[in-house]
Design a protein around this motif. Structure first.
Motif, PDB file in Angstrom:
ATOM      1  N   ALA A   1      67.580 -51.962 -13.987  1.00  0.00           N
ATOM      2  CA  ALA A   1      68.641 -51.090 -14.490  1.00  0.00           C
ATOM      3  C   ALA A   1      69.988 -51.433 -13.852  1.00  0.00           C
ATOM      4  N   VAL A   2      69.989 -51.695 -12.547  1.00  0.00           N
ATOM      5  CA  VAL A   2      71.233 -52.050 -11.856  1.00  0.00           C
ATOM      6  C   VAL A   2      71.763 -53.385 -12.386  1.00  0.00           C
ATOM      7  N   GLY A   3      70.868 -54.336 -12.598  1.00  0.00           N
ATOM      8  CA  GLY A   3      71.285 -55.627 -13.151  1.00  0.00           C
ATOM      9  C   GLY A   3      71.888 -55.479 -14.545  1.00  0.00           C
ATOM     10  N   ALA A   4      71.266 -54.683 -15.386  1.00  0.00           N
ATOM     11  CA  ALA A   4      71.790 -54.455 -16.734  1.00  0.00           C
ATOM     12  C   ALA A   4      73.134 -53.734 -16.683  1.00  0.00           C
ATOM     13  N   ALA A   5      73.283 -52.792 -15.765  1.00  0.00           N
ATOM     14  CA  ALA A   5      74.558 -52.071 -15.625  1.00  0.00           C
ATOM     15  C   ALA A   5      75.655 -53.010 -15.133  1.00  0.00           C
ATOM     16  N   ALA A   6      75.329 -53.901 -14.205  1.00  0.00           N
ATOM     17  CA  ALA A   6      76.313 -54.866 -13.701  1.00  0.00           C
ATOM     18  C   ALA A   6      76.739 -55.822 -14.820  1.00  0.00           C
ATOM     19  N   TYR A   7      75.768 -56.306 -15.585  1.00  0.00           N
ATOM     20  CA  TYR A   7      76.065 -57.180 -16.724  1.00  0.00           C
ATOM     21  C   TYR A   7      76.977 -56.450 -17.707  1.00  0.00           C
ATOM     22  N   SER A   8      76.676 -55.186 -17.954  1.00  0.00           N
ATOM     23  CA  SER A   8      77.478 -54.373 -18.868  1.00  0.00           C
ATOM     24  C   SER A   8      78.913 -54.249 -18.365  1.00  0.00           C
ATOM     25  N   ALA A   9      79.069 -53.969 -17.090  1.00  0.00           N
ATOM     26  CA  ALA A   9      80.407 -53.826 -16.517  1.00  0.00           C
ATOM     27  C   ALA A   9      81.204 -55.122 -16.652  1.00  0.00           C
ATOM     28  N   ILE A  10      80.558 -56.241 -16.390  1.00  0.00           N
ATOM     29  CA  ILE A  10      81.229 -57.543 -16.503  1.00  0.00           C
ATOM     30  C   ILE A  10      81.687 -57.775 -17.938  1.00  0.00           C
ATOM     31  N   ARG A  11      80.816 -57.516 -18.897  1.00  0.00           N
ATOM     32  CA  ARG A  11      81.162 -57.731 -20.307  1.00  0.00           C
ATOM     33  C   ARG A  11      82.287 -56.803 -20.766  1.00  0.00           C
ATOM     34  N   ILE A  12      82.279 -55.564 -20.311  1.00  0.00           N
ATOM     35  CA  ILE A  12      83.318 -54.616 -20.725  1.00  0.00           C
ATOM     36  C   ILE A  12      84.666 -54.984 -20.093  1.00  0.00           C
ATOM     37  N   VAL A  13      84.666 -55.401 -18.840  1.00  0.00           N
ATOM     38  CA  VAL A  13      85.909 -55.856 -18.201  1.00  0.00           C
ATOM     39  C   VAL A  13      86.425 -57.104 -18.911  1.00  0.00           C
ATOM     40  N   GLU A  14      85.534 -58.010 -19.233  1.00  0.00           N
ATOM     41  CA  GLU A  14      85.922 -59.219 -19.967  1.00  0.00           C
ATOM     42  C   GLU A  14      86.535 -58.846 -21.319  1.00  0.00           C
TER      43      GLU A  14
END
Length: 157
Positions: free
Chosen positions: A75-88
Motif C-alpha cells: 500500500a505504501v509503495g502504491a501510494a508513493a507511486y501515486s504521489a510521484i505520478r500526480i506531481v509529474e
C-alpha cells in the motif's frame, strides 16, 4: 496538434495512472487485518470456480500467506507511486521543463522491461504498455528539443 496541448494530454494520462494507483493503495489498506484466506475462498466461489482446481487453489494459498506487513508495504509503495505520478502530472500541466525530463526518463525506464514482457508473453496489454510509454517518451523528448530554443524553466502557454 500543438506541443502544449499534447503535453497536457500526457499530464492527464499520468494523473489517471496516479489515481488508479491511489485506488489500489486504498483497496490494499482495506484488506489489512482481514482473513484473506476466507476472503479468497469467497471470491473463488463467487466466480463459480472450483477451489480445488490449479489456479484458484494457487490464489487461495497465496492469499493465506499474505501478512499485514507485506500488505502495508504494498500500500505504501502504491501510494508513493501515486504521489510521484500526480506531481509529474501537475508539473506537466503547468509546463515545467523538469516534469518533461522526468516523464521522458520515467517512461524510458520501463521500455526494456516491456520489450522483455512482450517477447515472453506477447499480448495486447504488453504491446499497449510499450506503445504508451514509447509515445510519452517521444512527446517529451520532442517538447524538450523545441523548448530549448524558446524558454528555460517554464514552457509558454
Amino acid at each position: 496538434m500543438d506541443t502544449t496541448r499534447t503535453i497536457k494530454l500526457v499530464a492527464v494520462f499520468e494523473a489517471l495512472k496516479g489515481l488508479v494507483a491511489l485506488s489500489a493503495a486504498s483497496g490494499v489498506l482495506m484488506l489489512i487485518h482481514k482473513d484473506l484466506h476466507t476472503l479468497a475462498i469467497r471470491l473463488v466461489e463467487h466466480a463459480h470456480l472450483n477451489p480445488a482446481s490449479k489456479f484458484p487453489n494457487i490464489f487461495i494459498v497465496a492469499a493465506g500467506h499474505l501478512q499485514n506487513g507485506r500488505l502495508l508495504l504494498l500500500a505504501v509503495g502504491a501510494a508513493a507511486y501515486s504521489a510521484i505520478r500526480i506531481v509529474e502530472a501537475y508539473g506537466l500541466f503547468c509546463g515545467r521543463i523538469w516534469a518533461e525530463l522526468f516523464a521522458a526518463i520515467s517512461g524510458a525506464v520501463y521500455i526494456p522491461f516491456e520489450i522483455v514482457a512482450l517477447i515472453r508473453h506477447a499480448g495486447w496489454t504488453s504491446l499497449g504498455a510499450l506503445l504508451a510509454n514509447a509515445v510519452v517518451v517521444y512527446i517529451m523528448v520532442n517538447a524538450m528539443e523545441r523548448g530549448r530554443s524558446v524558454n528555460i524553466g517554464r514552457r509558454p502557454n
